[in-house]
Write an enzyme that holds these catalytic residues in place. Structure first.
Site, PDB file in Angstrom:
ATOM      1  N   ASN A 133       4.450 -47.053 -61.024  1.00 50.93           N
ATOM      2  CA  ASN A 133       5.029 -46.731 -62.333  1.00 50.93           C
ATOM      3  C   ASN A 133       6.439 -47.286 -62.549  1.00 50.93           C
ATOM      4  O   ASN A 133       6.826 -47.616 -63.664  1.00 50.93           O
ATOM      5  CB  ASN A 133       4.999 -45.218 -62.597  1.00 50.93           C
ATOM      6  CG  ASN A 133       5.716 -44.412 -61.549  1.00 50.93           C
ATOM      7  OD1 ASN A 133       5.793 -44.787 -60.384  1.00 50.93           O
ATOM      8  ND2 ASN A 133       6.264 -43.276 -61.959  1.00 50.93           N
ATOM      9  N   HIS A 157       2.921 -51.352 -51.199  1.00 41.58           N
ATOM     10  CA  HIS A 157       3.035 -51.049 -52.625  1.00 41.58           C
ATOM     11  C   HIS A 157       1.659 -50.712 -53.200  1.00 41.58           C
ATOM     12  O   HIS A 157       0.629 -50.943 -52.563  1.00 41.58           O
ATOM     13  CB  HIS A 157       3.628 -52.258 -53.363  1.00 41.58           C
ATOM     14  CG  HIS A 157       4.541 -51.887 -54.484  1.00 41.58           C
ATOM     15  ND1 HIS A 157       4.374 -50.758 -55.261  1.00 41.58           N
ATOM     16  CD2 HIS A 157       5.644 -52.510 -54.998  1.00 41.58           C
ATOM     17  CE1 HIS A 157       5.328 -50.699 -56.174  1.00 41.58           C
ATOM     18  NE2 HIS A 157       6.115 -51.741 -56.037  1.00 41.58           N
ATOM     19  N   ALA A 158       1.650 -50.165 -54.415  1.00 42.42           N
ATOM     20  CA  ALA A 158       0.396 -49.925 -55.122  1.00 42.42           C
ATOM     21  C   ALA A 158      -0.309 -51.260 -55.353  1.00 42.42           C
ATOM     22  O   ALA A 158       0.340 -52.275 -55.640  1.00 42.42           O
ATOM     23  CB  ALA A 158       0.671 -49.230 -56.460  1.00 42.42           C
ATOM     24  N   GLY A 208       4.724 -40.695 -54.570  1.00 39.20           N
ATOM     25  CA  GLY A 208       3.354 -40.706 -55.070  1.00 39.20           C
ATOM     26  C   GLY A 208       2.869 -39.317 -55.391  1.00 39.20           C
ATOM     27  O   GLY A 208       3.650 -38.402 -55.680  1.00 39.20           O
ATOM     28  N   GLU A 230       8.568 -37.917 -52.062  1.00 37.48           N
ATOM     29  CA  GLU A 230       8.901 -37.673 -53.470  1.00 37.48           C
ATOM     30  C   GLU A 230       7.584 -37.680 -54.211  1.00 37.48           C
ATOM     31  O   GLU A 230       6.990 -38.734 -54.426  1.00 37.48           O
ATOM     32  CB  GLU A 230       9.869 -38.751 -53.982  1.00 37.48           C
ATOM     33  CG  GLU A 230      10.578 -38.366 -55.280  1.00 37.48           C
ATOM     34  CD  GLU A 230       9.765 -38.685 -56.510  1.00 37.48           C
ATOM     35  OE1 GLU A 230       9.105 -37.747 -57.042  1.00 37.48           O
ATOM     36  OE2 GLU A 230       9.775 -39.842 -56.946  1.00 37.48           O
TER      37      GLU A 230
END
Length: 454
Positions: A133, A157-158, A208, A230
């Site tokens: 995001n 990473h995503a 996430g 987080e």
């Protein structure tokens, strides 16, 4: 198991690029490179590290539009918001350029010894698992303090922001960092457990979902590796009777709708006292109706598509289940593919998904309460604990409520946001540990007691 990643533009549906996963041998080489680089990097003078931060900041400023366009293509972030994200990364560098030496300096402690002090030594190779995001900001807020403390970083990473991950690795190299100082792992979640278990990895940080956080914490705990988590949030935005709506309504709208509503610290539950409820709802609705919707490539666009169609479907499902329990659509609630119309829902109760779960998209749940006491009680009724925001003119009175909200942040007349100068993190199901500020740079160090007798 899939052996490649395919990224797509969520606005056009166009395939952007295919990336091959790293093989087991590739991953082993990356880990070895990181380990070897750490042995040299850990002894590098702090002045050299902050000089490299300046190079990093310069590159971010110089190429901010190019990086913003990459984010826009991969996850639909409106272009201007992407530019602001890159600029924030540059300011993060500026903060640690000015403060890292002080934060990491030995702390003298007066005891009976000839000399006693606390030293802060880097831990080694730190694995970061980051979301899509805020593809640049989430990574830089980990990497900048962590590398400046003398550690080296690995990034998982995503998958939908793989291009951003590789670009960030390249930025660090271009800024002059040693090649193994910051590297990207192209792999899926099935390999994460074995990577965390590798002796090279000394700690893990994840931004996430709660589900992902629990999984990573379990694996890291089994291997006695430190974690910073987080996780999700469903922040309350409290609007009290005396709130100055004319002054703060744009901030309140931004708190929910920025980044297409895809933010862990976004305002998700708008808790409004009954005397100002009608006025708030009218003005809030008017502002949301006037948001510019369209192609994220346009600098005029404020709302565009969500990052993936599956995310829009998930949000739609949360809304539908809430409607079945008695919620009412006040405005919006149309979806087409990855686009989800900005939506306002009223008649919300605490048993509904849009109250008790994290809604990751442009949906605002508006809850009417009788008074200030009920407002704060409703706000505290959450499994999450990232942050609470309150809008009021009686700041002195709200001070009394700060300790009654067990969140990681409490903002008055401002939206909850991250700032390099302030520690950032949550409580309860929102995770633990802190990023940014002095606390962030000290998360991945060995706080060592040194005692020298007379």
């Amino acid at each position: 198991m899939k052996k490649s990643i395919t990224t797509k533009n969520p606005y056009t549906g166009q395939v952007l690029k295919d990336y091959q996963y790293h093989s087991e041998n590739d991953i082993e080489n990356i880990l070895n490179s990181a380990d070897k680089t750490f042995e040299k990097w850990r002894t590098t003078d702090i002045k050299h590290r902050t000089d490299l931060l300046q190079n990093l900041a310069n590159l971010l400023e110089q190429h901010k539009e190019k990086y913003a366009k990459l984010m826009m293509e991969e996850m639909g972030k409106p272009l201007n918001q992407g530019i602001a994200e890159v600029e924030k990364c540059a300011k993060l560098c500026d903060f640690y350029i000015a403060n890292a030496d002080h934060f990491l300096a030995d702390q003298i402690i007066e005891t009976e010894a000839k000399e006693s002090f606390i030293s802060y030594d880097p831990l080694g190779v730190i694995l970061s698992i980051m979301p899509w995001n805020y593809p640049f900001w989430q990574v830089f807020r980990f990497a900048v303090p962590t590398l400046t403390a003398g550690n080296v970083g690995l990034l998982k990473h995503a998958s939908n922001t793989t291009g951003s991950a590789l670009k960030i690795e390249n930025i660090f190299i271009e800024a002059g960092y040693p090649k193994g100082c910051f590297q990207t792992l192209l792999t899926n979640h099935d390999t994460i457990e074995s990577i965390i278990g590798n002796k090279t990895i000394k700690a893990v940080t994840l931004t996430g979902s709660e589900k992902a956080g629990r999984s990573i914490a379990e694996v890291a705990g089994k291997n006695l590796k430190k974690t910073v988590l987080e996780l999700g949030g469903n922040n309350a935005c409290i609007i009290l009777d005396d709130a100055n709506l004319d002054k703060y309504i744009d901030t309140i709208v931004k708190a929910r709708m920025q980044n297409n509503g895809q933010s862990c610290i976004a305002a998700k539950r708008f808790i409004v006292t009954e005397n100002i409820y009608d006025q708030f709802l009218e003005l809030f609705t008017k502002k949301i109706k006037n948001l510019t919707i369209g192609n994220p490539d346009s600098k005029d666009t404020y709302i565009s598509v969500m990052a993936k169609e599956s995310l829009a479907e998930e949000l739609e499902n949360q809304v539908e289940k809430s409607l079945e329990k008695g919620a009412t659509i006040h405005y919006g609630n149309e979806r087409k593919n990855a686009y989800y119309q900005p939506t306002i829902i009223t008649n919300v109760s605490s048993n509904m998904p849009i109250f008790k779960e994290e809604t990751f998209g442009p949906v605002a749940a508006v809850i009417k309460v009788k008074n200030k006491q009920e407002a704060f009680k409703t706000a505290a009724n959450s499994r999450f604990g990232l942050g609470t925001m309150v809008f009021t003119e009686n700041i002195k009175e709200v001070y009394k409520e700060i300790s009654n909200i067990p969140d990681g942040a409490f903002f008055i007349n401002e939206m909850v946001k991250s700032d390099p100068r302030l520690p950032f993190g949550g409580t309860k199901a929102s995770g633990y540990g802190r990023e940014l500020s002095k606390e962030g740079i000290l998360e991945f160090v060995n706080t060592k007691t040194v005692y020298i007798n007379k």
